[in-house]
Write an enzyme that holds these catalytic residues in place. Sequence first.
Site, mmCIF file in Angstrom:
data_model
loop_
_atom_site.group_PDB
_atom_site.id
_atom_site.type_symbol
_atom_site.label_atom_id
_atom_site.label_comp_id
_atom_site.label_asym_id
_atom_site.label_seq_id
_atom_site.Cartn_x
_atom_site.Cartn_y
_atom_site.Cartn_z
ATOM 1 C CG ASP A 350 -2.108 0.957 1.278
ATOM 2 O OD1 ASP A 350 -1.951 2.161 0.692
ATOM 3 O OD2 ASP A 350 -3.176 0.443 1.777
ATOM 4 N NE ARG A 352 -4.744 2.936 0.463
ATOM 5 C CZ ARG A 352 -5.923 2.152 0.839
ATOM 6 N NH1 ARG A 352 -7.105 2.530 0.492
ATOM 7 N NH2 ARG A 352 -5.541 0.883 1.440
#
Length: 430
Positions: A350, A352
């Site tokens: 990830d 983000r």
Amino acid sequence: LAQGISQLSRKLLLSRWASERMSGPSRRTNFLSNHVLAGCADPGACGACNSPRGARGSSPLLPLACANDPATGYRWKDVHEDLEAGNYAGVYGWDHAAYWGISEAKAGVDLKEWYKTRTEAEFYLPEFKELVDDPKTQRDWDRIATFDPMGMVAHPPTIAACKAKLDIPELKDLRVDGEIVLPSSEIVTSKCAISYAWNLPLLAPRLGLSEDELRQALHKFSKDPDLLNPKVKTFLPAVGGCTIYTFGDARKLRDEQTEVTVRVHDECIGSDVFGSDICSCRPYLIFAIREAVECAQRGGVGVVIYFRKEGRSLGEVIKFRVYNARINQEGGDRPEMYFHHTEAIAGIRDARFQTMMPDALNWMGIRRIDCLCSMSNEKYEAIVGAGIKVVKRIDLPDNYIKDSMRVELDAKIASGYHSDALEKEKDNKK
């Protein structure tokens, strides 16, 4: 009966898989997807401790301080002044800058100077302008590290807001009130676009990096020499920003008794726009808009913030490669392999960095969320770490979930990403 036995067997299998993952050496300690760092006494207390970090085979990057401390000496007012003076790294235009450059060359217009000009036709949406001009709203602006809070009136602007009507097929059954939901079933919203201006000294500790490490990392992937100049402290990254959709009068947020419903949603164009059913993104977005509108109809304010973070900020090329690996693997798509394929293909799980997300909420002066429409523990911890109280979290109802979405949801629950895992953990401790 057969269906019930099948569902029970599935749950037992997932429970066993999750237990084995937790009892054995965690693969996440060797990947950038390690969500909670060892040595942090309270991983939910600040936003710095629940983002991907560390490289395979290397020691993790520890946060400099387990606190959301704005005391860097370079604050949002300095970011605003440097933007006005043109003292920043990156390019005004963000992810559209290359197109602007080509257009400028063909049109023979200096767009960099053109965009500094504000015309007599400029209109500032009153509900947003009055909200952000209020000193009460600005109380937590020293926390903001990702954009200029005064971008709406800046030269050049980095924030703009307007009115709109949403025509959403799944929400035609909402109660018509003539103000928020019109007789045509269209939904009235005010939307605000935000482009980023990163405060490097403030952002670095939030990401668990020194300022120099952050500058070096950004320079490696942008080749912008200004990032290596310590006198340049603001960076306009070549990424998409976010858009805030409000339902009801946003000025009500100044009243701490106002009911507030929030969804922070990361872009998934395949599901959100085209209706792909391999994930639950559009169903959750639609459900959250419904909750936000109904909150506004009760006299509160609904807020849906849409972040341009396609494929967990890994992009669609990686996303589609992962889809292929999941669907075509031996045994078919299954939850225990869900994160493995992302890590194997992207090197990380990830990208983000949810610790950056709450800035938009702080900008609006939100200090309490009555209903947070999110299953994500990472988003929840980042919001709480930004000084915002969350009263209740709402999961996506089962009637919104297709069988094709179960692999994603089951994998997140078993890995501890999902709020269901948090509740189960609490129950086991009782």
